[in-house]
Motif scaffolding. Structure first.
Motif, PDB file in Angstrom:
ATOM      1  N   VAL A 195      -8.681  11.000  12.239  1.00 11.55           N
ATOM      2  CA  VAL A 195      -8.878   9.784  13.043  1.00 11.55           C
ATOM      3  C   VAL A 195      -9.607   8.789  12.149  1.00 11.55           C
ATOM      4  O   VAL A 195     -10.695   9.093  11.653  1.00 11.55           O
ATOM      5  CB  VAL A 195      -9.695  10.098  14.316  1.00 11.55           C
ATOM      6  N   VAL A 196      -8.966   7.667  11.889  1.00  8.27           N
ATOM      7  CA  VAL A 196      -9.555   6.644  11.007  1.00  8.27           C
ATOM      8  C   VAL A 196      -9.689   5.349  11.807  1.00  8.27           C
ATOM      9  O   VAL A 196      -8.808   4.477  11.757  1.00  8.27           O
ATOM     10  CB  VAL A 196      -8.692   6.390   9.751  1.00  8.27           C
ATOM     11  N   PRO A 197     -10.777   5.204  12.566  1.00  9.53           N
ATOM     12  CA  PRO A 197     -10.914   4.020  13.426  1.00  9.53           C
ATOM     13  C   PRO A 197     -10.712   2.717  12.646  1.00  9.53           C
ATOM     14  O   PRO A 197     -11.264   2.558  11.555  1.00  9.53           O
ATOM     15  CB  PRO A 197     -12.348   4.135  13.941  1.00  9.53           C
ATOM     16  N   GLY A 198      -9.890   1.841  13.203  1.00  7.09           N
ATOM     17  CA  GLY A 198      -9.658   0.544  12.571  1.00  7.09           C
ATOM     18  C   GLY A 198      -8.482   0.517  11.611  1.00  7.09           C
ATOM     19  O   GLY A 198      -8.032  -0.554  11.221  1.00  7.09           O
ATOM     20  N   TYR A 199      -7.984   1.675  11.202  1.00  4.65           N
ATOM     21  CA  TYR A 199      -6.865   1.718  10.254  1.00  4.65           C
ATOM     22  C   TYR A 199      -5.546   1.983  10.991  1.00  4.65           C
ATOM     23  O   TYR A 199      -5.538   2.553  12.083  1.00  4.65           O
ATOM     24  CB  TYR A 199      -7.087   2.831   9.235  1.00  4.65           C
ATOM     25  N   LEU A 200      -4.449   1.613  10.359  1.00  4.49           N
ATOM     26  CA  LEU A 200      -3.127   1.878  10.922  1.00  4.49           C
ATOM     27  C   LEU A 200      -2.878   3.375  11.065  1.00  4.49           C
ATOM     28  O   LEU A 200      -3.421   4.190  10.296  1.00  4.49           O
ATOM     29  CB  LEU A 200      -2.027   1.249  10.077  1.00  4.49           C
ATOM     30  N   SER A 245       4.274  -1.138  -6.246  1.00  5.05           N
ATOM     31  CA  SER A 245       2.931  -0.907  -6.792  1.00  5.05           C
ATOM     32  C   SER A 245       2.148  -2.198  -6.993  1.00  5.05           C
ATOM     33  O   SER A 245       0.939  -2.172  -7.193  1.00  5.05           O
ATOM     34  CB  SER A 245       3.023  -0.151  -8.117  1.00  5.05           C
ATOM     35  N   LYS A 246       2.842  -3.336  -6.922  1.00  2.33           N
ATOM     36  CA  LYS A 246       2.140  -4.615  -7.109  1.00  2.33           C
ATOM     37  C   LYS A 246       1.383  -5.067  -5.858  1.00  2.33           C
ATOM     38  O   LYS A 246       0.589  -6.001  -5.915  1.00  2.33           O
ATOM     39  CB  LYS A 246       3.137  -5.716  -7.496  1.00  2.33           C
ATOM     40  N   TYR A 247       1.680  -4.447  -4.726  1.00  2.89           N
ATOM     41  CA  TYR A 247       1.078  -4.896  -3.478  1.00  2.89           C
ATOM     42  C   TYR A 247       0.171  -3.815  -2.903  1.00  2.89           C
ATOM     43  O   TYR A 247       0.465  -2.635  -3.024  1.00  2.89           O
ATOM     44  CB  TYR A 247       2.178  -5.313  -2.484  1.00  2.89           C
ATOM     45  N   PRO A 248      -0.934  -4.207  -2.277  1.00  2.00           N
ATOM     46  CA  PRO A 248      -1.898  -3.200  -1.815  1.00  2.00           C
ATOM     47  C   PRO A 248      -1.372  -2.392  -0.632  1.00  2.00           C
ATOM     48  O   PRO A 248      -0.594  -2.901   0.180  1.00  2.00           O
ATOM     49  CB  PRO A 248      -3.117  -4.037  -1.411  1.00  2.00           C
ATOM     50  N   SER A 249      -1.777  -1.146  -0.558  1.00  2.00           N
ATOM     51  CA  SER A 249      -1.449  -0.332   0.615  1.00  2.00           C
ATOM     52  C   SER A 249      -2.233  -0.886   1.812  1.00  2.00           C
ATOM     53  O   SER A 249      -3.338  -1.396   1.664  1.00  2.00           O
ATOM     54  CB  SER A 249      -1.814   1.125   0.352  1.00  2.00           C
ATOM     55  N   MET A 250      -1.619  -0.796   2.982  1.00  5.03           N
ATOM     56  CA  MET A 250      -2.256  -1.368   4.174  1.00  5.03           C
ATOM     57  C   MET A 250      -3.418  -0.495   4.646  1.00  5.03           C
ATOM     58  O   MET A 250      -3.367   0.721   4.541  1.00  5.03           O
ATOM     59  CB  MET A 250      -1.233  -1.481   5.306  1.00  5.03           C
ATOM     60  N   LYS A 251      -4.384  -1.136   5.197  1.00  4.81           N
ATOM     61  CA  LYS A 251      -5.502  -0.420   5.816  1.00  4.81           C
ATOM     62  C   LYS A 251      -5.564  -0.811   7.305  1.00  4.81           C
ATOM     63  O   LYS A 251      -5.089  -0.082   8.149  1.00  4.81           O
ATOM     64  CB  LYS A 251      -6.793  -0.760   5.089  1.00  4.81           C
ATOM     65  N   ALA A 252      -6.120  -1.945   7.576  1.00  4.48           N
ATOM     66  CA  ALA A 252      -6.231  -2.372   8.971  1.00  4.48           C
ATOM     67  C   ALA A 252      -4.990  -3.164   9.384  1.00  4.48           C
ATOM     68  O   ALA A 252      -4.203  -3.601   8.552  1.00  4.48           O
ATOM     69  CB  ALA A 252      -7.471  -3.215   9.147  1.00  4.48           C
TER      70      ALA A 252
END
Lengths: 360, 360
Positions: A195-200, A245-252
């Motif tokens: 469970v990662v509150p706030g993340y996708l 790889s040029k774009y950041p992985s999503m978090k929120a």
């Protein structure tokens, strides 16, 4: 892949894909509950749902730690204090069908129901990592993996989060084994999911069996070559391949709101209900609705909000004329961000958050 | 109020109000510098600028603390470690003229230049508060005041921030006495102003003389009856008067970007430069530009970004046809928020953040 031994799925859901099983509830039902009941909880899978015997299940903690651990579920429950957190889980592809109406996208078609709000019970990842001892050579990520299950695009399902997120006190990243005070079902990742509150949702790894403290992000497909927002000029998988790889992985996920229902309660009054949500920072402070295409906006009443990570439920009653029309809703966060009128397109159809519209 | 003894103001600024002195630089000049030079630094005042003799200046720390302090500037410098933070300061009314074009608003007319990015030098508020000792009876706010200066709407200028923000390690709230490695000028709040990275400028109190740890927000006009986003149906000061307390005081400002300049560098290429900014959470990950009214978007190159609190500078070169047109820019943050095409109106004209547009 073998889908023949899946447990039965809820029949209250709209099925968007059978193999793997992907299904969502009607938003009108969803917003009637602060905590999403199991049968209205969306199912998002990249492979077959598998049931495990809890007594035979182990989680390995390894990588840049002082000592590797292999912990059974009963050890997990016995060794670390129980923690509870209310947090909304949302798929990055929520509302994808609306983005696809602008221009086709790649991904499972979803309406606005790929979200759920629950009380999660488990132990804090932080406590487990402290027990294992983070090695002093500055690792930066915690990788999660489920090797015990199969998935479509890689040998295993994996994801990662920054170590800083895992250790931050107020963020309460859990290894969860309960959902709404019941044992976590196989459908939703039991015996243990992250469970990662706030993340996708893609980072809330189900059927978790391996935690690796690492110097780099998870190398898994779902961290490296999916769940990233590509710029709008990238329109096909072929164009995407060399540039992931040029774009950041999503978090929120971004500030969002969806209207669940809108019904006339008298000849001249409309009642609308819906949810609002935002990612990591701040909280929803207002949801406004309009029945004249955004010329005037009316405040709604926030009926549920709990702590830092829950969704927000809201309700509005507004004067209307005529027998049909369209209602719009937009949320505002405490940083004064407001949902845009139009959403920005991207190839994978993620993070759609335009003003919500519903015909009544 | 007496404006006769103000120090001379920069002549590089566009004056939006003479008494009090409110002025901003042209954005085209502003975006040429990572750190804003003093002469291009906007001036935002609610009263006369006053010069103090540093040797005679004292700061009082009081309220819910173990021991009240009265500290001279030399004591402040001697007692606490020096801290430096790069942070952008932005007025909540930045871009107000664009919101006023939708419908008139109340407030000084501003273009997009009411922002500055600097290295701030001073001591951490956290260290000062720890020295004074926060009393255990759970105070929640830190109030800042400048009683030594005069202002338009109250007996003194005041503001407050949550105590949590003041104490958080990574947030580096400073009592600053240096700007870009020079002593802080009277114009910008010297001898001492507050620096609150991520928050709107109104909380960065200039000519600070009093810090009060309190159970409530500052009761000052600028915290209680201004710098709040009222809902769009509130359209006049009379309508606003009874409802201010119903809406939260502003902290951070929304995701934003502004195009500073756009010039043809060849018959078919346009070069554009600008800044982007967001409030408390996350960072800018992309700025895209469009020369066909948002039909297609081109990536820009981020040329400056430093730590968590700086602004972002960007530059784009894009193919164009014809001899004139309009360029648009929109920023995206790491939570996948994107600037809206249209900004939401509010009476005080704060937090405008629609997609930026510039004719070329």
């Amino acid at each position: 892949m073998d889908y023949s031994s899946e447990p039965p799925h809820s029949d209250r859901l709209l099925v968007q894909g059978q193999y793997p099983f992907n299904a969502e509830p009607p938003v009108a039902s969803l917003v009637e509950f602060s905590y999403t009941p199991e049968e209205l909880f969306y199912c998002r899978n990249h492979g077959p749902v598998r049931e495990f015997v809890e007594e035979e299940y182990n989680i390995t903690v390894k990588g840049a730690v002082e000592r590797e651990l292999s912990i059974s579920i009963s050890q997990l429950k016995g060794m670390f204090p129980k923690a509870r957190v209310v947090a909304a889980l949302q798929c990055a592809g929520n509302r994808r069908n609306e983005m696809a109406a602008i221009k086709p996208v790649h991904g499972v078609g979803w309406n606005g129901g790929v979200i759920a709000n629950c009380v999660w019970g488990g132990v804090r990842l932080r406590d487990v990592l402290e027990h294992a001892g983070i090695r002093a050579d500055a690792p930066l990520h915690v990788c999660f993996a489920s090797f015990a299950t199969l998935c479509q695009d890689d040998e295993y399902y994996g994801a990662s989060i920054p170590l800083e997120k895992a250790l931050r006190h107020e963020d309460d990243v859990l290894l969860a084994f309960e959902m709404n005070d019941e044992p976590l079902s196989a459908e939703h990742g039991g015996p243990v999911r992250v469970v990662v509150p706030g993340y996708l949702g893609a980072r809330w790894v189900k059927w978790l069996d391996t935690v690796t403290v690492s110097h780099e992000e998870s190398l898994n497909f779902y961290q490296q070559r999916d769940y990233r927002i590509l710029p709008p000029e990238i329109q096909s998988k072929e164009q995407a391949r060399p540039v992931w790889s040029k774009y950041p992985s999503m978090k929120a996920l971004p500030l969002n709101s969806v209207i669940g229902s809108a019904y006339k309660i008298s000849p001249t009054r409309l009642r609308a209900k819906g949810y609002a949500i935002l990612g990591e920072c701040g909280n929803i402070v207002a949801v406004e609705v309009s029945v004249d295409d955004g010329t005037t906006w009316h405040p709604s009443r926030i009926t549920y909000q709990e702590g830092k990570w829950s969704w927000t439920l809201w309700e509005a009653e507004i004067p209307v004329t005529g027998s049909s029309g369209e209602i719009w809703a937009r949320a505002r966060d405490e940083n004064s961000n407001v949902q845009p009128k139009e959403g920005a397109w991207n190839m994978r159809g993620v993070a759609f958050n335009a003003i919500s519209r519903l015909k009544w």
